[in-house]
Design a protein around this motif. Structure first.
Motif, PDB file in Angstrom:
ATOM      1  N   GLY A   1       0.811  -1.210   0.000  1.00 30.37           N
ATOM      2  CA  GLY A   1       0.000   0.000   0.000  1.00 30.37           C
ATOM      3  C   GLY A   1       0.842   1.257   0.000  1.00 30.37           C
ATOM      4  N   GLY A   2       1.915   1.256   0.779  1.00 33.57           N
ATOM      5  CA  GLY A   2       2.782   2.427   0.818  1.00 33.57           C
ATOM      6  C   GLY A   2       3.466   2.694  -0.502  1.00 33.57           C
ATOM      7  N   LEU A   3       4.019   1.648  -1.120  1.00 37.57           N
ATOM      8  CA  LEU A   3       4.679   1.807  -2.415  1.00 37.57           C
ATOM      9  C   LEU A   3       3.694   2.259  -3.483  1.00 37.57           C
ATOM     10  CD1 LEU A   3       7.056  -1.291  -2.481  1.00 37.57           C
ATOM     11  CD2 LEU A   3       7.761   1.102  -2.615  1.00 37.57           C
ATOM     12  N   ALA A   4       2.506   1.643  -3.492  1.00 34.84           N
ATOM     13  CA  ALA A   4       1.503   1.991  -4.499  1.00 34.84           C
ATOM     14  C   ALA A   4       1.074   3.447  -4.361  1.00 34.84           C
ATOM     15  CB  ALA A   4       0.297   1.066  -4.374  1.00 34.84           C
ATOM     16  N   ALA A   5       0.830   3.894  -3.115  1.00 32.96           N
ATOM     17  CA  ALA A   5       0.370   5.262  -2.903  1.00 32.96           C
ATOM     18  C   ALA A   5       1.442   6.284  -3.282  1.00 32.96           C
ATOM     19  CB  ALA A   5      -0.045   5.441  -1.440  1.00 32.96           C
TER      20      ALA A   5
ATOM     21  N   LEU B   1       5.750   2.842   8.726  1.00 35.17           N
ATOM     22  CA  LEU B   1       5.200   1.764   9.543  1.00 35.17           C
ATOM     23  C   LEU B   1       5.728   0.411   9.084  1.00 35.17           C
ATOM     24  CD1 LEU B   1       1.495   2.951   9.914  1.00 35.17           C
ATOM     25  CD2 LEU B   1       3.297   2.987  11.662  1.00 35.17           C
ATOM     26  N   THR B   2       5.939   0.275   7.769  1.00 33.67           N
ATOM     27  CA  THR B   2       6.510  -0.969   7.239  1.00 33.67           C
ATOM     28  C   THR B   2       7.877  -1.236   7.852  1.00 33.67           C
ATOM     29  OG1 THR B   2       5.365  -0.693   5.128  1.00 33.67           O
ATOM     30  CG2 THR B   2       7.245  -2.173   5.149  1.00 33.67           C
TER      31      THR B   2
ATOM     32  N   VAL C   1       1.448  11.575   1.365  1.00 29.72           N
ATOM     33  CA  VAL C   1       1.686  11.559   2.807  1.00 29.72           C
ATOM     34  C   VAL C   1       1.278  10.220   3.403  1.00 29.72           C
ATOM     35  CG1 VAL C   1       1.063  12.629   5.008  1.00 29.72           C
ATOM     36  CG2 VAL C   1       1.434  14.062   2.988  1.00 29.72           C
ATOM     37  N   GLY C   2       0.117   9.723   2.971  1.00 29.67           N
ATOM     38  CA  GLY C   2      -0.340   8.435   3.487  1.00 29.67           C
ATOM     39  C   GLY C   2       0.609   7.308   3.137  1.00 29.67           C
TER      40      GLY C   2
END
Length: 492
Positions: free
Chosen positions: A221-225, A256-257, A248-249
């Motif tokens: 999710g972090g990489l995609a965003a 968090l990862t 930012v998200g």
């Protein structure tokens, strides 16, 4: 699908499996698969106007075709290491190759933008798995002393595919239709898959622990965003909520990862790999160089078209000398490595790239166009020196059992670096006069020169001593017969 390939090795002809060495098999499959995956990041760009006419869409709506592919790649890079450990590198690589090839055929049949975007996401899943698992197989098939020789082949997709994509794509769209930018993958993918089924060895994993679902969600999710925000930011504006929220998200999710993966018992991505000093310092140099290189490749064709009046095909051909330069560098590194040392090669490559991009920035203000072709060749040589030396040095001290973790981290940073470079270059170019003059791209190119200089400065921290110690340790292990376990395609 991966499980369906579990018994594929027994279907091979034992004789044919032994006629092709493991090193050749891994090289052929990895180069072919990686070539297709990398080329698909650029070949579709020139087909977008034709797609828009067929689907009745404008340019902003068509961006989902590329964004979906890039985001899917980013999401599935982190899971590649776990799949390799769970199912083995062979099954993972062949499944990813099959998925990429089938998805390419589906893209060519798409009758709507929604269908094409969905099929591109499937392509991205296959592409996201291909690069890390393929690199893992290369590192485990070749001992440290032979990896520079293998780099000559590994550099082919990295050097040629991004430059060939626009040229081949433009030719296919002009002479046939947009469908062929996807159909071109079918024969190459099918041949690579058949060859791999018969010859590709397996490097069994250590037995993957329970799947780290939370790590996958956070990392993917972090990489995609972040990748989505970096890809769309230059067009939609960095102050837009549609960009700020995912940027930012995504950054929070990646933070968090890191916290979760460093503290969980069975991390999907073992980030402790960055404790390896040589791996860490080479990544610090590779990241800005990757960003600068992709930023220049984004700006340069636009400069040629808007500033010098080149058409799309001619600008693609004018960019191609950088690929030849990178291939030249891959030959030079093998010969110069022991005599010069990886640190000096990386520093020289970063400094050379900075100087050449600085010249390209002045060219935007009126340098003779005839000088641009050799400049792009020399840029490819400089970037190639840093890439080939850095990628080889990065894994010298990484144990074979941790290559999957290291290749996953390297490919994650490569995706982010490329997106960041393009986003930064596009934003700076768009902040110019907006008149389409060549000078609009000067700020972007000057910034890319500065980013290249950062790579040069980080390369100063690479330790030649650690590289040579790693070579000696590997030679000792090889002499003792402590080789990496491997099964041929025909072995049970």
């Amino acid at each position: 699908m991966i499980a369906a390939l579990r018994g594929a090795g027994n279907a091979s002809d034992p004789a044919s499996g032994r006629r092709v060495s493991a090193k050749v098999a891994v090289c052929v499959v990895f180069v072919a698969a990686n070539f297709m995956a990398i080329m698909d990041t650029t070949i579709v760009n020139v087909a977008l106007p034709a797609l828009g006419r067929d689907f009745g869409m404008d340019g902003s709506e068509l961006s989902s075709v590329n964004v979906g592919y890039l985001v899917a790649m980013a999401v599935f890079i982190p899971v590649s290491g776990w799949l390799s450990s769970r199912f083995g590198t062979r099954r993972t690589a062949l499944t990813a190759l099959l998925l990429f090839t089938v998805a390419s055929g589906l893209c060519a049949t798409a009758g709507s933008l929604a269908a094409l975007t969905g099929y591109r996401v499937l392509q991205g899943v296959g592409g996201g798995l291909l690069a890390p698992v393929g690199m893992t197989m290369m590192l485990r098939a070749f001992p440290v002393a032979e990896r520079l020789r293998a780099q000559k082949y590994v550099m082919v997709p990295t050097a040629v595919a991004p430059a060939l994509g626009p040229v081949l794509g433009g030719w296919l769209v002009d002479t046939a239709s947009w469908h062929w930018v996807f159909l071109v993958n079918l024969p190459a993918g099918a041949l690579a898959l058949l060859f791999g089924l018969r010859t590709l060895p397996d490097f069994p994993g250590t037995g993957a622990p329970r799947f780290d679902a939370l790590g996958f969600v956070l990392a993917g999710g972090g990489l995609a965003a972040v990748l989505y925000a970096l890809t769309r930011g230059p067009d939609r504006g960095w102050g837009s909520g549609q960009i700020l929220v995912p940027l930012v998200g995504g950054a929070v999710l990646l933070a968090l990862t890191a916290v979760w993966e460093l503290h969980t018992r069975h991390p999907m991505i073992d980030l402790r790999i960055v404790e390896d000093q040589l791996f860490r310092t080479t990544q610090l140099a590779l990241l800005p160089m990757g960003a600068a290189f992709m930023g220049v490749l984004y700006l340069y064709p636009q400069f040629l078209q808007t500033g010098l009046g080149y058409d799309a095909l001619r600008s693609g051909l004018a960019t191609f000398p950088e690929a030849l330069g990178m291939l030249t560098a891959s030959q030079l590194v093998e010969r110069l490595h022991d005599r010069v040392g990886p640190r000096r090669l990386m520093v020289g490559g970063g400094a050379g790239a900075a100087v050449i991009v600085l010249y390209l920035a002045t060219a935007a203000s009126g340098a003779p166009p005839v000088t641009l072709y050799p400049s792009m060749y020399l840029l490819g040589c400089s970037v190639g020196l840093l890439f080939a030396s850095g990628q080889n040095a990065a894994f010298v001290t990484v144990p074979a059992s941790r290559t999957a973790d290291a290749t996953t981290v390297l490919n994650m940073q490569r995706q982010i670096a490329a997106a960041f470079g393009v986003a930064l270059a596009g934003t700076l170019a768009g902040a110019g006069t907006g008149s389409g003059a060549a000078g609009d791209y000067r700020a972007g190119l000057l910034t890319m020169a500065g980013v290249s200089l950062c790579a040069c400065l980080f390369a100063l921290r690479v330790s030649d001593r650690r590289v040579h110690e790693g070579y000696r340790a590997d030679a000792t292990q090889t002499a003792r017969g402590e080789s990496v376990p491997m099964r041929r395609a025909a072995d049970p």
